[in-house]
Design a protein around this motif. Structure first.
Motif, PDB file in Angstrom:
ATOM      1  N   SER A  86       1.777   8.781   4.360  1.00  0.00           N
ATOM      2  CA  SER A  86       2.513   9.710   5.211  1.00  0.00           C
ATOM      3  C   SER A  86       3.626  10.305   4.346  1.00  0.00           C
ATOM      4  CB  SER A  86       3.039   8.954   6.440  1.00  0.00           C
ATOM      5  OG  SER A  86       3.524   9.825   7.426  1.00  0.00           O
ATOM      6  N   HIS A  87       4.867  10.258   4.790  1.00  0.00           N
ATOM      7  CA  HIS A  87       5.944  10.883   4.013  1.00  0.00           C
ATOM      8  C   HIS A  87       7.223  10.055   4.085  1.00  0.00           C
ATOM      9  CE1 HIS A  87       8.061  12.440   7.663  1.00  0.00           C
ATOM     10  NE2 HIS A  87       6.840  12.393   8.163  1.00  0.00           N
ATOM     11  N   LEU A  88       8.087  10.209   3.086  1.00  0.00           N
ATOM     12  CA  LEU A  88       9.346   9.444   3.031  1.00  0.00           C
ATOM     13  C   LEU A  88      10.575  10.338   3.202  1.00  0.00           C
ATOM     14  CD1 LEU A  88       8.496   6.915   0.139  1.00  0.00           C
ATOM     15  CD2 LEU A  88       8.706   6.387   2.573  1.00  0.00           C
ATOM     16  N   PHE A  97      11.796   5.669  11.051  1.00  0.00           N
ATOM     17  CA  PHE A  97      10.369   5.402  11.218  1.00  0.00           C
ATOM     18  C   PHE A  97       9.452   6.598  10.973  1.00  0.00           C
ATOM     19  CE2 PHE A  97      12.780   2.360  13.674  1.00  0.00           C
ATOM     20  CZ  PHE A  97      12.198   1.161  13.312  1.00  0.00           C
ATOM     21  N   ASP A  98       9.935   7.791  11.286  1.00  0.00           N
ATOM     22  CA  ASP A  98       9.123   9.006  11.151  1.00  0.00           C
ATOM     23  C   ASP A  98       8.664   9.164   9.700  1.00  0.00           C
ATOM     24  OD1 ASP A  98       8.146  11.585  10.914  1.00  0.00           O
ATOM     25  OD2 ASP A  98       9.932  12.566  11.714  1.00  0.00           O
ATOM     26  N   GLY A  99       7.368   8.993   9.460  1.00  0.00           N
ATOM     27  CA  GLY A  99       6.826   9.120   8.106  1.00  0.00           C
ATOM     28  C   GLY A  99       6.921   7.844   7.303  1.00  0.00           C
ATOM     29  N   VAL A 100       8.073   7.207   7.406  1.00  0.00           N
ATOM     30  CA  VAL A 100       8.330   5.975   6.642  1.00  0.00           C
ATOM     31  C   VAL A 100       7.329   4.891   7.042  1.00  0.00           C
ATOM     32  CG1 VAL A 100      10.034   4.176   6.228  1.00  0.00           C
ATOM     33  CG2 VAL A 100      10.769   6.560   6.458  1.00  0.00           C
ATOM     34  N   ASN A 131       7.908  16.847   1.216  1.00  0.00           N
ATOM     35  CA  ASN A 131       8.384  17.770   2.259  1.00  0.00           C
ATOM     36  C   ASN A 131       7.457  17.910   3.457  1.00  0.00           C
ATOM     37  OD1 ASN A 131      10.056  19.599   3.593  1.00  0.00           O
ATOM     38  ND2 ASN A 131       9.115  21.373   2.610  1.00  0.00           N
ATOM     39  N   GLU A 132       7.325  16.817   4.189  1.00  0.00           N
ATOM     40  CA  GLU A 132       6.629  16.925   5.481  1.00  0.00           C
ATOM     41  C   GLU A 132       7.525  17.625   6.487  1.00  0.00           C
ATOM     42  OE1 GLU A 132       5.268  15.964   9.493  1.00  0.00           O
ATOM     43  OE2 GLU A 132       7.203  15.518   8.596  1.00  0.00           O
ATOM     44  N   GLU A 133       8.835  17.350   6.411  1.00  0.00           N
ATOM     45  CA  GLU A 133       9.728  17.751   7.509  1.00  0.00           C
ATOM     46  C   GLU A 133       9.996  19.256   7.571  1.00  0.00           C
ATOM     47  OE1 GLU A 133      10.411  15.960   9.877  1.00  0.00           O
ATOM     48  OE2 GLU A 133      10.273  13.881   9.235  1.00  0.00           O
ATOM     49  N   GLY A 134      10.087  19.905   6.422  1.00  0.00           N
ATOM     50  CA  GLY A 134      10.298  21.347   6.457  1.00  0.00           C
ATOM     51  C   GLY A 134      11.714  21.771   6.790  1.00  0.00           C
ATOM     52  N   LEU A 193      -0.892   6.644   9.660  1.00  0.00           N
ATOM     53  CA  LEU A 193      -0.214   5.957  10.768  1.00  0.00           C
ATOM     54  C   LEU A 193       1.138   6.614  10.985  1.00  0.00           C
ATOM     55  CD1 LEU A 193       0.412   3.510  12.717  1.00  0.00           C
ATOM     56  CD2 LEU A 193       1.150   2.263  10.665  1.00  0.00           C
ATOM     57  N   HIS A 194       1.529   6.826  12.244  1.00  0.00           N
ATOM     58  CA  HIS A 194       2.791   7.510  12.529  1.00  0.00           C
ATOM     59  C   HIS A 194       3.306   7.036  13.887  1.00  0.00           C
ATOM     60  CE1 HIS A 194       5.710  10.816  12.466  1.00  0.00           C
ATOM     61  NE2 HIS A 194       5.314  11.072  11.230  1.00  0.00           N
ATOM     62  N   ILE A 195       4.619   7.114  14.093  1.00  0.00           N
ATOM     63  CA  ILE A 195       5.122   6.909  15.455  1.00  0.00           C
ATOM     64  C   ILE A 195       4.695   8.117  16.302  1.00  0.00           C
ATOM     65  CG2 ILE A 195       7.053   5.385  14.894  1.00  0.00           C
ATOM     66  CD1 ILE A 195       8.865   7.917  15.048  1.00  0.00           C
ATOM     67  N   GLU A 196       4.547   7.878  17.597  1.00  0.00           N
ATOM     68  CA  GLU A 196       4.015   8.943  18.462  1.00  0.00           C
ATOM     69  C   GLU A 196       4.928  10.158  18.533  1.00  0.00           C
ATOM     70  OE1 GLU A 196       3.678   7.844  22.591  1.00  0.00           O
ATOM     71  OE2 GLU A 196       3.167   9.882  23.152  1.00  0.00           O
ATOM     72  N   GLN A 197       6.240   9.950  18.527  1.00  0.00           N
ATOM     73  CA  GLN A 197       7.224  11.028  18.708  1.00  0.00           C
ATOM     74  C   GLN A 197       7.108  11.683  20.073  1.00  0.00           C
ATOM     75  OE1 GLN A 197       6.017  13.060  14.868  1.00  0.00           O
ATOM     76  NE2 GLN A 197       8.203  12.883  14.448  1.00  0.00           N
ATOM     77  N   GLY A 198       6.536  10.949  21.021  1.00  0.00           N
ATOM     78  CA  GLY A 198       6.402  11.436  22.385  1.00  0.00           C
ATOM     79  C   GLY A 198       6.400  10.224  23.312  1.00  0.00           C
ATOM     80  N   GLY A 361       2.914  18.589  14.254  1.00  0.00           N
ATOM     81  CA  GLY A 361       2.079  18.781  13.075  1.00  0.00           C
ATOM     82  C   GLY A 361       2.252  17.597  12.137  1.00  0.00           C
ATOM     83  N   HIS A 362       1.217  17.257  11.384  1.00  0.00           N
ATOM     84  CA  HIS A 362       1.296  16.139  10.434  1.00  0.00           C
ATOM     85  C   HIS A 362       0.500  16.494   9.190  1.00  0.00           C
ATOM     86  CE1 HIS A 362       3.225  13.262  13.103  1.00  0.00           C
ATOM     87  NE2 HIS A 362       2.416  13.656  14.059  1.00  0.00           N
ATOM     88  N   ASP A 363       0.800  15.783   8.095  1.00  0.00           N
ATOM     89  CA  ASP A 363       0.025  15.986   6.865  1.00  0.00           C
ATOM     90  C   ASP A 363      -1.472  15.764   7.132  1.00  0.00           C
ATOM     91  OD1 ASP A 363       2.196  16.576   5.009  1.00  0.00           O
ATOM     92  OD2 ASP A 363       2.810  14.495   5.303  1.00  0.00           O
TER      93      ASP A 363
HETATM   94 ZN   LIG Z   1       6.600  12.587  10.278  1.00  0.00          ZN
END
Ligand SMILES: [Zn+2]
Length: 416
Positions: A86-88, A97-100, A131-134, A193-198, A361-363
């Motif tokens: 994912s992304h750091l 947690f997001d990406g990490v 740069n996942e976050e933008g 793998l990612h947190i849902e963010q929802g 959106g995700h990688d």
């Molecule tokens: Zn993310």
């Protein structure tokens, strides 16, 4: 290929430890993380990650946009690896947690396989996408999009942040402009793998979200042209009020998206009166619309609903309503074989689960355009993300990492 018993588990304490250890790179007073892509804190976490991967016996390669690839050899090196990661980088006021989670869970999977002495048939490769976050450089998920062929490497290298520094200069400043051509390293599959963010998993008390789709997005720029006139002297029936028309437009967007639910959403996020004045009837307003759905047919249907509704409003109110689609991202349909693999792993591990659509959106959505891809979601507290308060439990993070590991093992196979 031997079958691995589902009792192989990652080390939940070790995973939790690494999540908190890396959270110190860019830690904020409120318990969040500020780790803008390609900045000094991003360099710190990248250095940490590289060291940890090398200590786990992985070969770390870096591409021309700074994405990091940590390869664990398999028995059959002629096969393209199964990618996981994912992304750091984080938002300016992001969470731990997001990406990490997805990146460090991938490391935890490798550490667990090492400890258990398991060699996979097909190699596996951890990825930390740049740069996942933008938030510092646009667009979001730029490195995986370039990897998938959506942009050229030069196009992305030239993108600038608010201070005028380019991606290329930022990469050089932290020493992460790699030599590997973007997109050269091929994968046989990719799992994130990612947190849902929802809020859905938490509300339904489900541990794992088996992600089968990602929202398609349509962005529009619109303009309403009425007629500016005196607020005191123009009788109500004679007005051509652009703001009153916009009010109907906003409510129509809400009503149309709701009617095409539950997965369609529509937002008017910006509206600017051209020459605002207390005693002038607004004559011109620019506005934007963001429409999302995991179904192309729904996006098309909403588009035509908007057109007919706006035409009716325009005629009745004697204004012009113009709008054009300025960007369109088709929905992501994750690979059914991989989605089934995630679901099987979830079932074998005994976790409660549901199929789910990714609203963000995700990688992995970019990867899905060129290689079989899938995603695994775990709940996050109150559905909150892109916020320092972002939180997830150790148990759920471990469940996500176990699901990731058994999915990857099913795809990569165990060498006998
Ligand atoms: Zn993310």
């Amino acid at each position: 290929m031997t079958k691995i018993a589902s009792n192989l588990q990652i080390d939940s304490t070790r995973l939790w430890g690494t999540i908190h250890e890396t959270a110190k790179f860019g830690a904020t007073a409120k318990g969040g993380v500020r780790r803008l892509t390609l900045g000094p804190e991003d360099k710190q976490v990248r250095d940490w990650f590289r060291k940890a991967c090398e200590a786990a016996g992985l070969e770390v390669h870096i591409d021309a946009l700074g994405s990091m690839f940590a390869l664990r050899r398999g028995r059959d090196m002629s096969k393209p690896p199964v990618g996981l990661g994912s992304h750091l980088d984080t938002q300016p006021t992001g969470g731990k947690f997001d990406g990490v989670l997805g990146t460090l869970a991938a490391l935890e999977v490798v550490r667990t396989l090492n400890d258990a002495g398991i060699e996979t048939e097909i190699p596996i490769c951890i990825v930390n996408w740049t740069n996942e976050e933008g938030s510092r450089f646009a667009p979001a998920t730029m490195a995986s999009a370039a990897y998938a062929g959506e942009y050229s490497t030069d196009n992305i290298l030239a993108r600038k942040d608010a201070s005028g520094m380019s991606v290329g200069e930022a990469l050089d400043s932290i020493g992460y402009r790699g030599s590997e051509p973007v997109g050269q390293r091929k994968f046989g599959a990719f799992v994130e793998l990612h947190i849902e963010q929802g809020p859905l998993l938490e509300a339904e008390r489900k541990t794992i979200g088996v992600v089968d789709r990602g929202q398609g997005i349509a962005w529009y720029d619109g303009k309403i042209t009425g007629f500016e006139s005196h607020a005191g002297t123009t009788p109500m029936p004679l007005r051509r009020d652009a703001l009153a028309a916009l009010s109907e437009v906003v409510l129509a967007v809400e009503r149309i998206a709701r009617a095409r639910g539950p997965n369609a959403v529509g937002t008017v996020g910006e509206a600017v009166i051209a020459a605002p004045s207390r005693n002038v009837i607004p004559g011109e307003i620019a506005f934007t619309m963001d429409i999302r759905s995991p179904s192309s047919e729904t996006l098309e249907a909403i588009d035509s609903d908007l057109r007919s509704t706006f035409a009716e409003i325009a005629t009745r109110r004697r204004v012009e309503i113009g709008f054009e689609a300025i960007w369109r991202k088709p929905p992501t349909i994750f690979n059914p074989r991989l989605v089934d693999a995630v679901e099987s792993a979830t079932k074998a591990l005994g976790y409660s689960h549901r199929r789910i659509t990714s609203g963000a959106g995700h990688d992995a959505c970019n990867l899905a355009n060129i290689v079989p891809a899938a995603m695994i979601f775990v709940p996050c507290k109150d559905g909150v993300s892109h916020n320092e308060l972002e939180d997830a439990t150790q148990t759920d993070c471990a469940a996500g990492a176990n699901t990731l590991m058994h999915t990857v093992l099913a795809l990569a196979g165990v060498a006998s």
